[in-house]
Motif scaffolding. Structure first.
Motif, PDB file in Angstrom:
ATOM      1  N   TRP A   1       1.563   8.730   3.122  1.00  0.00           N
ATOM      2  CA  TRP A   1       1.028   8.546   1.748  1.00  0.00           C
ATOM      3  C   TRP A   1       1.801   7.684   0.957  1.00  0.00           C
ATOM      4  O   TRP A   1       1.040   6.944   0.057  1.00  0.00           O
ATOM      5  N   ALA A   2       3.174   7.457   0.940  1.00  0.00           N
ATOM      6  CA  ALA A   2       3.791   6.530   0.537  1.00  0.00           C
ATOM      7  C   ALA A   2       3.551   5.095   0.612  1.00  0.00           C
ATOM      8  O   ALA A   2       3.179   4.227  -0.152  1.00  0.00           O
ATOM      9  N   LEU A   3       3.497   4.965   1.945  1.00  0.00           N
ATOM     10  CA  LEU A   3       2.774   3.484   2.475  1.00  0.00           C
ATOM     11  C   LEU A   3       1.359   3.177   2.225  1.00  0.00           C
ATOM     12  O   LEU A   3       1.358   2.186   1.410  1.00  0.00           O
ATOM     13  N   LEU A   4       0.301   4.115   2.013  1.00  0.00           N
ATOM     14  CA  LEU A   4      -0.789   3.899   1.510  1.00  0.00           C
ATOM     15  C   LEU A   4      -0.634   3.701  -0.063  1.00  0.00           C
ATOM     16  O   LEU A   4      -1.382   2.710  -0.525  1.00  0.00           O
ATOM     17  N   ARG A   5      -0.101   4.377  -0.839  1.00  0.00           N
ATOM     18  CA  ARG A   5       0.153   4.253  -2.276  1.00  0.00           C
ATOM     19  C   ARG A   5       0.607   2.524  -2.418  1.00  0.00           C
ATOM     20  O   ARG A   5       0.200   2.024  -3.354  1.00  0.00           O
ATOM     21  N   GLU A   6       1.574   2.410  -1.866  1.00  0.00           N
ATOM     22  CA  GLU A   6       2.257   0.967  -1.907  1.00  0.00           C
ATOM     23  C   GLU A   6       1.351  -0.065  -1.696  1.00  0.00           C
ATOM     24  O   GLU A   6       1.060  -1.196  -2.470  1.00  0.00           O
ATOM     25  N   THR A   7       0.685   0.143  -0.610  1.00  0.00           N
ATOM     26  CA  THR A   7      -0.463  -0.921   0.143  1.00  0.00           C
ATOM     27  C   THR A   7      -1.621  -0.966  -0.857  1.00  0.00           C
ATOM     28  O   THR A   7      -2.006  -1.898  -1.121  1.00  0.00           O
ATOM     29  N   SER A   8      -2.141   0.213  -1.574  1.00  0.00           N
ATOM     30  CA  SER A   8      -3.206  -0.144  -2.537  1.00  0.00           C
ATOM     31  C   SER A   8      -2.772  -0.710  -3.945  1.00  0.00           C
ATOM     32  O   SER A   8      -3.621  -1.272  -4.177  1.00  0.00           O
ATOM     33  N   HIS A   9      -1.617  -0.477  -4.236  1.00  0.00           N
ATOM     34  CA  HIS A   9      -1.198  -1.222  -5.486  1.00  0.00           C
ATOM     35  C   HIS A   9      -1.191  -2.682  -5.232  1.00  0.00           C
ATOM     36  O   HIS A   9      -1.513  -3.437  -6.030  1.00  0.00           O
TER      37      HIS A   9
END
Length: 125
Positions: free
Chosen positions: A55-63
């Motif tokens: 989830w952290a990687l997905l949040r970062e990538t989505s930003h």
């Protein structure tokens, strides 16, 4: 000239052209190459994040995708990335499964457009 099919949905051609104009003709090739690298990296990170529910990687990538989509005029990609960010914050597996393929298709369309953008001269789209 290379034909682009399909263009990203809700593509703001003027915004993309202004971005290229901002950097000028000397830096346009560098900008285009960096956009390809950044979008490819986001696509890889999104795939990895989906596979492992990171989830952290997905949040970062989505930003990153929100910023890239907006600056390139890929308004649909920007909106989808915002939805992906919400799904990542909520740890919503269903939302992730629904959004990731659509986001990936918009990244692919934007990458094709960027790769077809000539360093000088008129754009083919």
């Amino acid at each position: 000239m290379q034909r682009i099919d399909p263009l990203p949905h809700r593509f703001d051609r003027d915004r993309f052209l202004r971005l290229i104009e901002l950097v000028g003709p000397e830096m346009a090739p560098t900008l285009l190459a960096q956009l390809v690298a950044d979008l490819g990296d986001c696509n890889r990170r999104m795939t990895a994040g989906c596979e492992t529910a990171d989830w952290a990687l997905l949040r970062e990538t989505s930003h990153d995708l929100i910023a890239l989509g907006g600056s390139c005029g890929a308004m649909e990609l920007q909106d989808l990335a915002q939805q992906l960010n919400s799904a990542a914050h909520e740890q919503d597996h269903g939302g992730l499964e629904r959004l990731a393929p659509v986001v990936a298709s918009q990244i692919t369309a934007l990458l094709a457009l960027i790769r077809a953008t000539p360093e000088t001269g008129p754009v083919p789209w």
